[in-house]
Enzyme design. Sequence first.
Site, PDB file in Angstrom:
ATOM      1  N   SER A  56      -3.782 -11.194   0.924  1.00 48.39           N
ATOM      2  CA  SER A  56      -3.875 -11.488   2.343  1.00 48.39           C
ATOM      3  C   SER A  56      -5.247 -11.775   2.797  1.00 48.39           C
ATOM      4  O   SER A  56      -5.326 -12.633   3.695  1.00 48.39           O
ATOM      5  CB  SER A  56      -3.536 -10.088   3.170  1.00 48.39           C
ATOM      6  N   HIS A 110       3.744 -10.362  -2.142  1.00 49.14           N
ATOM      7  CA  HIS A 110       4.414  -9.503  -1.435  1.00 49.14           C
ATOM      8  C   HIS A 110       5.768  -9.563  -1.425  1.00 49.14           C
ATOM      9  O   HIS A 110       6.653  -8.581  -1.822  1.00 49.14           O
ATOM     10  CB  HIS A 110       4.160  -8.951   0.004  1.00 49.14           C
ATOM     11  N   ARG A 166      -1.581  -7.248  -9.866  1.00 52.90           N
ATOM     12  CA  ARG A 166      -1.830  -8.760 -10.027  1.00 52.90           C
ATOM     13  C   ARG A 166      -2.871  -9.080 -11.266  1.00 52.90           C
ATOM     14  O   ARG A 166      -2.517  -9.742 -11.953  1.00 52.90           O
ATOM     15  CB  ARG A 166      -2.589  -9.349  -9.040  1.00 52.90           C
ATOM     16  N   LYS A 218      -9.604   0.678  10.329  1.00 51.17           N
ATOM     17  CA  LYS A 218      -9.511  -0.962  10.034  1.00 51.17           C
ATOM     18  C   LYS A 218      -9.181  -1.842  11.320  1.00 51.17           C
ATOM     19  O   LYS A 218      -8.305  -1.124  11.938  1.00 51.17           O
ATOM     20  CB  LYS A 218      -8.613  -1.002   8.886  1.00 51.17           C
TER      21      LYS A 218
HETATM   22  O1  PNS Z   1      -1.931  -2.731   0.926  1.00 52.96           O
HETATM   23  P1  PNS Z   1      -3.067  -1.697   0.481  1.00 52.96           P
HETATM   24  O2  PNS Z   1      -4.198  -1.829   1.835  1.00 52.96           O
HETATM   25  O3  PNS Z   1      -3.775  -1.815  -0.844  1.00 52.96           O
HETATM   26  O4  PNS Z   1      -2.390  -0.307   0.502  1.00 52.96           O
HETATM   27  C1  PNS Z   1      -3.084   0.862   0.432  1.00 52.96           C
HETATM   28  C2  PNS Z   1      -1.974   2.063   0.975  1.00 52.96           C
HETATM   29  C3  PNS Z   1      -1.620   1.997   2.162  1.00 52.96           C
HETATM   30  C4  PNS Z   1      -1.042   2.112  -0.161  1.00 52.96           C
HETATM   31  C5  PNS Z   1      -2.892   3.201   0.941  1.00 52.96           C
HETATM   32  O5  PNS Z   1      -4.104   3.122   1.383  1.00 52.96           O
HETATM   33  C6  PNS Z   1      -2.201   4.392   1.313  1.00 52.96           C
HETATM   34  O6  PNS Z   1      -1.374   4.874   0.880  1.00 52.96           O
HETATM   35  N1  PNS Z   1      -2.558   5.009   2.212  1.00 52.96           N
HETATM   36  C7  PNS Z   1      -2.147   6.408   3.062  1.00 52.96           C
HETATM   37  C8  PNS Z   1      -2.995   7.472   2.927  1.00 52.96           C
HETATM   38  C9  PNS Z   1      -2.630   8.066   1.696  1.00 52.96           C
HETATM   39  O7  PNS Z   1      -1.604   8.913   1.400  1.00 52.96           O
HETATM   40  N2  PNS Z   1      -3.741   8.485   0.914  1.00 52.96           N
HETATM   41  C10 PNS Z   1      -3.848   9.048  -0.441  1.00 52.96           C
HETATM   42  C11 PNS Z   1      -3.597   8.209  -1.676  1.00 52.96           C
HETATM   43  S1  PNS Z   1      -4.889   7.273  -2.036  1.00 52.96           S
END
Ligand code: PNS
Length: 175
Positions: A139, A28, A101, A52
Amino acid sequence: MNKPLSGTENEYRIAVYPGSFDPVTLGHLDIIQRAAKQFDRLIVAVLNNTTKTPLFSVEERKALLAEVTKEMPNVEIDSFRDLLVRYMRSRHARVIIRGIRSVTDFEYELQMASTNRQLDESIETVFMMTNPKYSYLSSSIVKEIAKFDGPVHDLVPPAVEAGLKGKYKSPQSAD
Ligand code: PNS
């Protein structure tokens, strides 16, 4: 400390790097460093996901991110509990940064980018390829190693290593 900056999308190129960051890894951090060079301001935004159970609280994750980015003047740490595109609009940001990745990340990332585009077509997702050094890193992997008291110093910044030690300080059961 991260500095407040007034202005709008017309004056500044603002990008948001969203994620869980539970906890932030060197993978990150590599993306943060590189993205911060490409934009006037980079907001690293921690999702406050009530469905979560994270290892680190949102406040702890933000504090770790603030610590590891303290020498980066145009990086701000924030959190959100909303649709990402709505949060982006509230921050006058138009670009989402995501790290990729491997091909296995691609399908999920394409789905997210397409969904966000469907929700707001003015928002662009920019993918950055993770440094190959960290292509295996996540993570979850870091937490798995730390849980069994394995070495994580090559995977996370020192502040995160200390934070993980604090979380897993009680001896693990042999069961
Ligand atoms: O590190 P991660 O868990 O892969 O990040 C995922 C994240 C936070 C980018 C994604 O879950 C997100 O944007 N969540 C907010 C809700 C949202 O807008 N969802 C619609 C897009 S899928």
